[in-house]
Design a protein around this motif. Structure first.
Motif, PDB file in Angstrom:
ATOM      1  N   VAL A   1      -2.430   6.632   4.600  1.00 42.30           N
ATOM      2  CA  VAL A   1      -1.373   5.628   4.492  1.00 42.30           C
ATOM      3  C   VAL A   1      -1.802   4.493   3.574  1.00 42.30           C
ATOM      4  CG1 VAL A   1      -0.003   3.944   5.770  1.00 42.30           C
ATOM      5  CG2 VAL A   1      -0.402   6.213   6.737  1.00 42.30           C
ATOM      6  N   GLY A   2      -3.046   4.018   3.722  1.00 45.08           N
ATOM      7  CA  GLY A   2      -3.519   2.943   2.860  1.00 45.08           C
ATOM      8  C   GLY A   2      -3.606   3.368   1.406  1.00 45.08           C
ATOM      9  N   SER A   3      -4.028   4.615   1.162  1.00 51.19           N
ATOM     10  CA  SER A   3      -4.109   5.095  -0.221  1.00 51.19           C
ATOM     11  C   SER A   3      -2.726   5.177  -0.849  1.00 51.19           C
ATOM     12  CB  SER A   3      -4.783   6.467  -0.245  1.00 51.19           C
ATOM     13  OG  SER A   3      -6.095   6.397   0.296  1.00 51.19           O
ATOM     14  N   LEU A   4      -1.752   5.674  -0.091  1.00 54.77           N
ATOM     15  CA  LEU A   4      -0.389   5.735  -0.614  1.00 54.77           C
ATOM     16  C   LEU A   4       0.156   4.344  -0.890  1.00 54.77           C
ATOM     17  CD1 LEU A   4       2.156   7.324  -1.323  1.00 54.77           C
ATOM     18  CD2 LEU A   4       2.787   7.259   1.096  1.00 54.77           C
ATOM     19  N   ALA A   5      -0.102   3.398   0.012  1.00 50.42           N
ATOM     20  CA  ALA A   5       0.360   2.026  -0.208  1.00 50.42           C
ATOM     21  C   ALA A   5      -0.272   1.435  -1.458  1.00 50.42           C
ATOM     22  CB  ALA A   5       0.043   1.168   1.015  1.00 50.42           C
ATOM     23  N   ALA A   6      -1.566   1.714  -1.684  1.00 45.44           N
ATOM     24  CA  ALA A   6      -2.235   1.201  -2.880  1.00 45.44           C
ATOM     25  C   ALA A   6      -1.619   1.792  -4.147  1.00 45.44           C
ATOM     26  CB  ALA A   6      -3.727   1.511  -2.810  1.00 45.44           C
ATOM     27  N   MET A   7      -1.290   3.084  -4.115  1.00 45.66           N
ATOM     28  CA  MET A   7      -0.669   3.705  -5.286  1.00 45.66           C
ATOM     29  C   MET A   7       0.707   3.117  -5.564  1.00 45.66           C
ATOM     30  SD  MET A   7       0.221   7.720  -6.009  1.00 45.66           S
ATOM     31  CE  MET A   7      -1.500   8.135  -6.360  1.00 45.66           C
ATOM     32  N   VAL A   8       1.482   2.896  -4.509  1.00 43.50           N
ATOM     33  CA  VAL A   8       2.818   2.323  -4.682  1.00 43.50           C
ATOM     34  C   VAL A   8       2.721   0.924  -5.280  1.00 43.50           C
ATOM     35  CG1 VAL A   8       4.865   1.494  -3.450  1.00 43.50           C
ATOM     36  CG2 VAL A   8       3.886   3.727  -2.886  1.00 43.50           C
ATOM     37  N   VAL A   9       1.804   0.118  -4.774  1.00 43.43           N
ATOM     38  CA  VAL A   9       1.640  -1.239  -5.301  1.00 43.43           C
ATOM     39  C   VAL A   9       1.182  -1.191  -6.756  1.00 43.43           C
ATOM     40  CG1 VAL A   9       0.306  -3.359  -5.072  1.00 43.43           C
ATOM     41  CG2 VAL A   9       1.221  -2.248  -3.032  1.00 43.43           C
ATOM     42  N   ALA A  10       0.275  -0.272  -7.084  1.00 40.68           N
ATOM     43  CA  ALA A  10      -0.186  -0.149  -8.467  1.00 40.68           C
ATOM     44  C   ALA A  10       0.965   0.245  -9.388  1.00 40.68           C
ATOM     45  CB  ALA A  10      -1.311   0.882  -8.545  1.00 40.68           C
TER      46      ALA A  10
ATOM     47  N   VAL B   1       7.445   9.256   5.409  1.00 42.11           N
ATOM     48  CA  VAL B   1       6.032   8.968   5.684  1.00 42.11           C
ATOM     49  C   VAL B   1       5.907   7.859   6.721  1.00 42.11           C
ATOM     50  CG1 VAL B   1       3.903   8.054   4.687  1.00 42.11           C
ATOM     51  CG2 VAL B   1       5.196   9.808   3.468  1.00 42.11           C
ATOM     52  N   VAL B   2       6.725   6.829   6.599  1.00 43.02           N
ATOM     53  CA  VAL B   2       6.668   5.720   7.553  1.00 43.02           C
ATOM     54  C   VAL B   2       7.021   6.209   8.955  1.00 43.02           C
ATOM     55  CG1 VAL B   2       7.775   3.549   8.203  1.00 43.02           C
ATOM     56  CG2 VAL B   2       7.070   3.926   5.844  1.00 43.02           C
ATOM     57  N   ALA B   3       8.041   7.072   9.057  1.00 39.44           N
ATOM     58  CA  ALA B   3       8.443   7.583  10.371  1.00 39.44           C
ATOM     59  C   ALA B   3       7.314   8.402  11.007  1.00 39.44           C
ATOM     60  CB  ALA B   3       9.705   8.422  10.233  1.00 39.44           C
ATOM     61  N   VAL B   4       6.691   9.300  10.235  1.00 48.16           N
ATOM     62  CA  VAL B   4       5.612  10.130  10.775  1.00 48.16           C
ATOM     63  C   VAL B   4       4.379   9.277  11.085  1.00 48.16           C
ATOM     64  CG1 VAL B   4       4.073  12.054  10.261  1.00 48.16           C
ATOM     65  CG2 VAL B   4       6.474  12.166   9.572  1.00 48.16           C
ATOM     66  N   ALA B   5       4.065   8.348  10.201  1.00 47.19           N
ATOM     67  CA  ALA B   5       2.884   7.513  10.420  1.00 47.19           C
ATOM     68  C   ALA B   5       3.052   6.618  11.642  1.00 47.19           C
ATOM     69  CB  ALA B   5       2.622   6.665   9.170  1.00 47.19           C
TER      70      ALA B   5
END
Length: 507
Positions: free
Chosen positions: A257-266, A311-315
């Protein structure tokens, strides 16, 4: 000697203990086995009244005020049960459904009216099924259909209770009324064809429209009765919940989840140059045309937004929440992901905005913009649910947000806005006149405000059907008829105006 009991023959196959029925099977069994009191006399009268007026108000007329009235009447028998149950969010959805149907009395654009009617049916299905969970919302249409079948014995029991010991008298009265109606119809038709003066005093009855009116009346009865029945006796499968998932370890959950959030922000930070740079970024830095930049990127960004919601729902389901620290980590990680996805939505909107600046506004582009704004609203609702750590209300709130989004689109009057936007410089030199002439009567007042010769050129191509009465009355058609009746250009002058416009704007 006493006889020995004979042994019971066996098949030789082992017998397995039967499993208890699942929660879904129990809910379905309870739904079908429900024996509620029959419909009250007031509800019966309301359902029959709606069935009697629905056909004459809608069949044979362009959708307008008559259909809007029927769309409001079908909710009246269900309203007391919704209020008694304090189902305030369902009441808001019902009000949104009524407002969406009422758009037919305001706008003339067929595509917009169809979109509003579909949204109204979706909102009504959620209310009918008392859907709260995501699965129940997805199956709300099937729940409503099953509720229609279950409402039939409910109406029958209510009619039997209302008749009581006077059943024979009621049946005799019904037979007498049917015979009276048949005699009046037959003799009235004969007298009307024999004398035109007598026929002028009779109410107009179209035998050609009668089958359609009967069908619409039966449908209105089914809708009204099912809404009233399900409002007081809602199905219980919305209470079904998935078995609790095994919470993941903090690192096991936080790493993806943190890696995906970092990619989205980038990605959002990279896109910031496109948001600020505008045309220069598209043409120079990205080496793309407007069409490539908007079309190719827009679909991918929409897919990213939808997948992020999944992803948010599953996480959230697998997130560790044993301690306050775990819950804080979950809120921060999912919050960053949602905020970053809002930046993705802003990037998608900017792409469409650049495309509109270059090529003009259209119906499809307005729908795309509305859809992206709806997804942004969903992300905000998800963030609120995460802060409160409760999401039981989230599903219906998303449905309500969808209904409000469609209502907002209708309130903008898309066809008129397209005319006002596209007729402005610098787009006027490349104006698609044939596209604007294909718009609905909603655009006529905006066309009337344009300068000549474009005004007469556009007005000549828009068909306007003036309302014939209050049942097919629509604000859009009424205003357009007033404009065209006062200033409709003659055919020869309209062709001359179009020619003059094309000559004036030719390169």
């Amino acid at each position: 000697m006493s006889e020995q009991p004979r042994p019971v023959p066996t098949t030789g196959w082992p017998t397995w203990p039967q499993r208890p029925p699942s929660a879904t099977a129990r809910a379905l069994r309870e739904f079908w086995a429900l024996r509620s009191p029959g419909a009250s006399t007031a509800v019966l009268g309301g359902c029959l009244a709606v069935a009697l007026v629905a056909g004459p108000l809608t069949v044979g007329f362009t959708p307008g005020l008559g259909l809007a009235v029927v769309g409001a009447l079908v909710w009246l028998p269900a309203l007391p049960a919704l209020v008694r149950g304090r189902r305030w969010l369902d009441l808001a959805l019902a009000a949104a459904s009524v407002a969406l149907v009422a758009v037919v009395a305001v706008r003339d654009a067929d595509w917009l009216v169809a979109l509003c009617l579909l949204a109204a049916l979706g909102a009504a299905a959620v209310v009918a099924g008392a859907a709260r969970s995501t699965l129940a919302i997805l199956l709300s249409g099937a729940s409503w259909a099953v509720g229609v079948v279950r409402a039939v014995p409910w109406l029958r029991d209510g009619a039997s209770q209302a008749a009581g010991g006077r059943r024979e008298r009621v049946l005799s009265l019904v037979r007498s009324l049917a015979l009276t109606l048949a005699l009046l119809l037959v003799f009235g038709a004969l007298f009307a064809t024999a004398d035109e003066v007598f026929a002028s005093y009779l109410p107009s009855v179209s035998v050609r429209l009668l089958p359609g009116q009967v069908v619409v009346g039966v449908l209105a009865l089914a809708v009204t009765a099912s809404l009233a029945h399900l409002a007081g006796n809602p199905p219980s499968w919305s209470d079904l919940a998935l078995a609790p998932a095994r919470p993941a370890r903090r690192l096991e959950w936080l790493l993806p989840v943190g890696s995906l959030a970092a990619m989205v922000v980038a990605f959002v930070l990279v896109q910031l140059g496109g948001v600020l740079g505008g045309h220069r970024h598209v043409l120079q830095a990205a080496h793309l045309t407007y069409a490539q930049y908007a079309r190719h990127g827009f679909a991918q960004l929409v897919a990213v937004t939808l997948l992020t919601l999944v992803v948010v729902a599953v996480a959230a389901r697998r997130a560790p929440r044993e301690s306050a620290r775990d819950r804080l980590v979950v809120r921060i990680a999912l919050g960053v992901l949602c905020v970053g996805t809002l930046g993705v939505v802003a990037s998608a909107l900017r792409r469409v905005d650049l495309y509109v600046e270059a090529y003009g506004m259209s119906r499809l582009r307005m729908v795309l913009i509305t859809g992206e704004l709806f997804l942004a609203a969903v992300l905000l609702l998800v963030m609120v649910a995460g802060i409160r750590w409760r999401a039981a209300w989230l599903g219906r709130a998303v449905v309500l947000a969808a209904a409000v989004s469609v209502l907002a689109l209708a309130a903008l009057n898309p066809d008129a806005r397209i005319v006002r936007y596209d007729a402005q410089a610098p787009l006027a030199s490349d104006l698609d006149v044939s596209y604007l002439q294909g718009l609905s009567a909603d655009a006529v007042p905006a066309m009337d405000a344009l300068a000549e010769p474009l005004r007469s050129c556009l007005l000549s191509g828009v068909p306007v059907n003036a309302p014939q009465g209050w049942r097919d009355w629509s604000l859009g058609r009424s205003r357009a008829a007033t404009v065209t009746a006062a200033a409709t250009p003659a055919g020869a002058y309209a062709d001359y105006a179009c020619t003059q416009y094309f000559l004036a704007t030719a390169p």
